[in-house]
Scaffold this motif. Structure first.
Motif, PDB file in Angstrom:
ATOM      1  N   MET A 113       0.844  -1.186   0.000  1.00 46.87           N
ATOM      2  CA  MET A 113       0.000   0.000   0.000  1.00 46.87           C
ATOM      3  C   MET A 113       0.884   1.242   0.000  1.00 46.87           C
ATOM      4  SD  MET A 113      -2.627   1.270   2.938  1.00 46.87           S
ATOM      5  CE  MET A 113      -3.776   2.535   2.520  1.00 46.87           C
ATOM      6  N   THR A 114       0.528   2.201  -0.830  1.00 49.30           N
ATOM      7  CA  THR A 114       1.234   3.480  -0.868  1.00 49.30           C
ATOM      8  C   THR A 114       0.288   4.584  -0.440  1.00 49.30           C
ATOM      9  OG1 THR A 114       2.670   2.750  -2.661  1.00 49.30           O
ATOM     10  CG2 THR A 114       2.491   5.124  -2.317  1.00 49.30           C
ATOM     11  N   ILE A 115       0.780   5.448   0.421  1.00 48.57           N
ATOM     12  CA  ILE A 115       0.032   6.621   0.869  1.00 48.57           C
ATOM     13  C   ILE A 115       0.790   7.855   0.401  1.00 48.57           C
ATOM     14  CG2 ILE A 115      -0.829   7.922   2.846  1.00 48.57           C
ATOM     15  CD1 ILE A 115      -0.905   5.168   4.353  1.00 48.57           C
ATOM     16  N   GLN A 116       0.097   8.691  -0.340  1.00 48.21           N
ATOM     17  CA  GLN A 116       0.667   9.951  -0.804  1.00 48.21           C
ATOM     18  C   GLN A 116       0.389  11.021   0.253  1.00 48.21           C
ATOM     19  OE1 GLN A 116       2.258  10.505  -3.792  1.00 48.21           O
ATOM     20  NE2 GLN A 116       1.961   8.427  -4.570  1.00 48.21           N
ATOM     21  N   VAL A 117       1.431  11.614   0.801  1.00 49.97           N
ATOM     22  CA  VAL A 117       1.287  12.729   1.744  1.00 49.97           C
ATOM     23  C   VAL A 117       1.636  13.988   0.970  1.00 49.97           C
ATOM     24  CG1 VAL A 117       2.019  13.765   3.910  1.00 49.97           C
ATOM     25  CG2 VAL A 117       1.913  11.264   3.697  1.00 49.97           C
ATOM     26  N   LEU A 118       0.631  14.814   0.750  1.00 50.62           N
ATOM     27  CA  LEU A 118       0.781  15.985  -0.111  1.00 50.62           C
ATOM     28  C   LEU A 118       0.573  17.254   0.704  1.00 50.62           C
ATOM     29  CD1 LEU A 118      -1.323  14.633  -3.122  1.00 50.62           C
ATOM     30  CD2 LEU A 118       1.134  14.370  -2.681  1.00 50.62           C
ATOM     31  N   ASN A 119       1.561  18.139   0.631  1.00 49.84           N
ATOM     32  CA  ASN A 119       1.537  19.391   1.385  1.00 49.84           C
ATOM     33  C   ASN A 119       1.526  20.574   0.445  1.00 49.84           C
ATOM     34  OD1 ASN A 119       1.730  18.599   4.242  1.00 49.84           O
ATOM     35  ND2 ASN A 119       3.606  17.607   3.543  1.00 49.84           N
ATOM     36  N   GLY A 120       0.633  21.511   0.734  1.00 48.43           N
ATOM     37  CA  GLY A 120       0.473  22.686  -0.094  1.00 48.43           C
ATOM     38  C   GLY A 120       1.399  23.834   0.264  1.00 48.43           C
ATOM     39  N   PRO A 121       1.007  25.043  -0.139  1.00 44.87           N
ATOM     40  CA  PRO A 121       1.889  26.199  -0.081  1.00 44.87           C
ATOM     41  C   PRO A 121       2.326  26.577   1.331  1.00 44.87           C
ATOM     42  CG  PRO A 121      -0.355  26.901  -0.494  1.00 44.87           C
ATOM     43  CD  PRO A 121      -0.338  25.403  -0.605  1.00 44.87           C
ATOM     44  N   ASN A 122       3.562  27.003   1.401  1.00 48.82           N
ATOM     45  CA  ASN A 122       4.203  27.521   2.612  1.00 48.82           C
ATOM     46  C   ASN A 122       4.562  26.455   3.633  1.00 48.82           C
ATOM     47  OD1 ASN A 122       4.089  30.284   1.740  1.00 48.82           O
ATOM     48  ND2 ASN A 122       1.917  30.246   2.227  1.00 48.82           N
ATOM     49  N   LEU A 123       4.139  25.217   3.434  1.00 44.59           N
ATOM     50  CA  LEU A 123       4.474  24.177   4.406  1.00 44.59           C
ATOM     51  C   LEU A 123       5.947  23.784   4.340  1.00 44.59           C
ATOM     52  CD1 LEU A 123       1.165  22.190   4.288  1.00 44.59           C
ATOM     53  CD2 LEU A 123       2.085  23.484   6.218  1.00 44.59           C
ATOM     54  N   GLY A 124       6.614  24.127   3.272  1.00 42.66           N
ATOM     55  CA  GLY A 124       8.059  23.948   3.208  1.00 42.66           C
ATOM     56  C   GLY A 124       8.788  24.881   4.170  1.00 42.66           C
ATOM     57  N   ARG A 125       8.077  25.861   4.698  1.00 48.22           N
ATOM     58  CA  ARG A 125       8.650  26.839   5.635  1.00 48.22           C
ATOM     59  C   ARG A 125       8.356  26.480   7.090  1.00 48.22           C
ATOM     60  NH1 ARG A 125      12.233  29.916   4.051  1.00 48.22           N
ATOM     61  NH2 ARG A 125      11.525  31.590   5.392  1.00 48.22           N
ATOM     62  N   LEU A 126       7.808  25.282   7.309  1.00 44.36           N
ATOM     63  CA  LEU A 126       7.544  24.863   8.689  1.00 44.36           C
ATOM     64  C   LEU A 126       8.801  25.013   9.543  1.00 44.36           C
ATOM     65  CD1 LEU A 126       5.401  21.622   8.323  1.00 44.36           C
ATOM     66  CD2 LEU A 126       4.662  23.837   9.217  1.00 44.36           C
ATOM     67  N   GLY A 127       8.593  25.383  10.770  1.00 40.69           N
ATOM     68  CA  GLY A 127       9.711  25.562  11.698  1.00 40.69           C
ATOM     69  C   GLY A 127      10.214  26.986  11.749  1.00 40.69           C
ATOM     70  N   THR A 128      10.035  27.721  10.643  1.00 34.49           N
ATOM     71  CA  THR A 128      10.478  29.117  10.607  1.00 34.49           C
ATOM     72  C   THR A 128       9.333  30.081  10.354  1.00 34.49           C
ATOM     73  OG1 THR A 128      11.021  28.984   8.240  1.00 34.49           O
ATOM     74  CG2 THR A 128      12.795  28.523   9.803  1.00 34.49           C
ATOM     75  N   ARG A 129       8.274  29.624   9.698  1.00 39.18           N
ATOM     76  CA  ARG A 129       7.125  30.475   9.410  1.00 39.18           C
ATOM     77  C   ARG A 129       6.158  30.434  10.585  1.00 39.18           C
ATOM     78  NH1 ARG A 129       2.013  28.935   6.849  1.00 39.18           N
ATOM     79  NH2 ARG A 129       0.908  30.860   6.425  1.00 39.18           N
ATOM     80  N   GLU A 130       6.004  31.546  11.266  1.00 44.22           N
ATOM     81  CA  GLU A 130       5.087  31.676  12.387  1.00 44.22           C
ATOM     82  C   GLU A 130       5.138  30.473  13.328  1.00 44.22           C
ATOM     83  OE1 GLU A 130       1.319  34.095  11.198  1.00 44.22           O
ATOM     84  OE2 GLU A 130       1.732  32.704   9.528  1.00 44.22           O
ATOM     85  N   PRO A 131       6.306  30.214  13.919  1.00 42.02           N
ATOM     86  CA  PRO A 131       6.433  29.037  14.798  1.00 42.02           C
ATOM     87  C   PRO A 131       5.488  29.073  15.992  1.00 42.02           C
ATOM     88  CG  PRO A 131       8.374  30.433  14.969  1.00 42.02           C
ATOM     89  CD  PRO A 131       7.542  30.972  13.838  1.00 42.02           C
ATOM     90  N   GLU A 132       5.045  30.254  16.403  1.00 44.75           N
ATOM     91  CA  GLU A 132       4.093  30.353  17.505  1.00 44.75           C
ATOM     92  C   GLU A 132       2.725  29.776  17.112  1.00 44.75           C
ATOM     93  OE1 GLU A 132       3.763  34.066  15.075  1.00 44.75           O
ATOM     94  OE2 GLU A 132       5.431  32.880  15.830  1.00 44.75           O
ATOM     95  N   ILE A 133       2.464  29.679  15.815  1.00 46.46           N
ATOM     96  CA  ILE A 133       1.207  29.102  15.318  1.00 46.46           C
ATOM     97  C   ILE A 133       1.422  27.664  14.844  1.00 46.46           C
ATOM     98  CG2 ILE A 133      -0.561  29.257  13.493  1.00 46.46           C
ATOM     99  CD1 ILE A 133      -0.173  32.314  13.595  1.00 46.46           C
ATOM    100  N   TYR A 134       2.484  27.445  14.043  1.00 43.79           N
ATOM    101  CA  TYR A 134       2.681  26.153  13.376  1.00 43.79           C
ATOM    102  C   TYR A 134       3.727  25.262  14.052  1.00 43.79           C
ATOM    103  CZ  TYR A 134      -0.019  28.452   9.775  1.00 43.79           C
ATOM    104  OH  TYR A 134      -1.009  29.117   9.097  1.00 43.79           O
TER     105      TYR A 134
END
Length: 144
Positions: free
Chosen positions: A1-22
């Motif tokens: 079984m393969t599961i595709q985990v797909l992330n949209g815009p700005n999620l590549g910035r996790l950890g640095t983009r609004e860390p108090e929220i994300y």
């Protein structure tokens, strides 16, 4: 079984983009967590992130053609993309929509999701743990 985990815009910035929220977990950390979880569950996982809507649509079409389950965080496209809604409506396998934050406790415009209407289930507000829960649930569906 393969599961595709797909992330949209700005999620590549996790950890640095609004860390108090994300939070402080980076996208690389998330990929590592999901690959480890998938290995423990005995499923294949493919984790991708894009800031291009057309690319995300292509990945959804690929998942549809392959019969793969989809765990998706469409980010801002959750609230704006009828094209994404239409593409996900064609996925034959289960689709789980996931959000790091609880979109229903945020700005009014985030309360509407075009994706929820075609998703099998929705997980919101549990941080990156929501991805793990979604992956676990999808893996169980494939084992049936």
């Amino acid at each position: 079984m393969t599961i595709q985990v797909l992330n949209g815009p700005n999620l590549g910035r996790l950890g640095t983009r609004e860390p108090e929220i994300y939070g402080r977990t980076t996208h690389a950390d998330l990929v590592e967590l999901l690959e480890k979880t998938a290995q423990d569950l005995g499923v294949e996982v493919r984790v991708r992130q894009t800031d291009q809507e057309g690319e995300l649509l292509r990945w959804v079409h690929e998942a549809t053609d392959a019969g793969d389950a989809v765990l998706i965080n469409p980010a801002a496209w959750t609230h704006t993309s009828i094209a994404l809604h239409d593409a996900l409506a064609a996925v034959r396998a289960p689709v789980v929509e996931v959000h790091i934050t609880n979109i229903h406790r945020r700005e009014e415009f985030r309360h509407v999701s075009y994706v929820s209407k075609v998703a099998t289930g929705v997980i919101a507000g549990l941080g990156v743990e929501g991805y793990v829960l979604g992956l676990q649930w999808l893996a169980r569906q494939g084992a049936r």
